[in-house]
Design an enzyme around this catalytic site. Structure first.
Site, PDB file in Angstrom:
ATOM      1  N   HIS A 107       0.716  -1.281   0.045  1.00  0.00           N
ATOM      2  CA  HIS A 107       0.011   0.121   0.222  1.00  0.00           C
ATOM      3  C   HIS A 107       0.875   1.196  -0.147  1.00  0.00           C
ATOM      4  O   HIS A 107       1.736   1.275   0.767  1.00  0.00           O
ATOM      5  CB  HIS A 107      -0.932   0.197   1.178  1.00  0.00           C
ATOM      6  CG  HIS A 107      -0.281  -0.166   2.571  1.00  0.00           C
ATOM      7  ND1 HIS A 107       0.202  -1.439   2.949  1.00  0.00           N
ATOM      8  CD2 HIS A 107      -0.140   0.813   3.617  1.00  0.00           C
ATOM      9  CE1 HIS A 107       0.496  -1.143   4.151  1.00  0.00           C
ATOM     10  NE2 HIS A 107       0.331   0.262   4.680  1.00  0.00           N
ATOM     11  N   HIS A 109       0.944   5.191   0.853  1.00  0.00           N
ATOM     12  CA  HIS A 109       0.116   6.400   1.696  1.00  0.00           C
ATOM     13  C   HIS A 109       0.430   7.640   0.632  1.00  0.00           C
ATOM     14  O   HIS A 109       1.462   8.029   0.173  1.00  0.00           O
ATOM     15  CB  HIS A 109       0.864   6.604   2.997  1.00  0.00           C
ATOM     16  CG  HIS A 109       0.837   5.414   3.767  1.00  0.00           C
ATOM     17  ND1 HIS A 109      -0.097   5.275   5.032  1.00  0.00           N
ATOM     18  CD2 HIS A 109       1.708   4.096   4.079  1.00  0.00           C
ATOM     19  CE1 HIS A 109       0.396   4.194   5.640  1.00  0.00           C
ATOM     20  NE2 HIS A 109       1.269   3.370   5.283  1.00  0.00           N
TER      21      HIS A 109
END
Length: 121
Positions: A107, A109
């Site tokens: 992931h 950010h």
């Protein structure tokens, strides 16, 4: 070919719609949603729909999808109004426990909406 998934992964469950999230962007390969513990006024997580434990594994397994995360981040920055000449945003991948990765699904950010200190961390 089907994309890899992990039935025990929090983010795979969000992709599947089994766990709700505040989705701000989606594409065929990515999903982006607001972080539940934001570290900046804008804090969005951009994830691949397929499961890879970290950014390095994603880059090796699906390099085009890794690039799609950056495309999505750019679109989110525009959408959130943090892309202007007097603004800015930070993109962060945490890879591994020593880097404070807590969900082992790659992931990215997207952080913005305030001045970011340097050095980070």
């Amino acid at each position: 070919m089907t994309s890899p998934t992990d039935p025990d992964c929090l983010f795979c469950k969000i992709v599947a719609g089994d766990i709700p999230a505040t989705v701000v962007h989606e594409s065929a390969t990515t999903l982006a949603f607001r972080d539940l513990s934001p570290q900046a006024p804008t804090h969005v997580l951009v994830i691949p729909r397929s499961h890879y434990p970290n950014a390095a594994a994603l880059a090796e397994g699906e390099p085009a999808t890794a690039a799609h995360l950056f495309d999505a981040a750019r679109e989110i920055a525009v959408q959130e109004g943090i892309d202007g000449p007097d603004a800015g945003y930070r993109l962060v991948f945490n890879t591994g426990p020593a880097a404070h990765q807590t969900v082992f699904h790659a992931h990215l950010h997207v952080l913005g909406g305030r001045t970011m200190g340097w050095p980070p961390g």
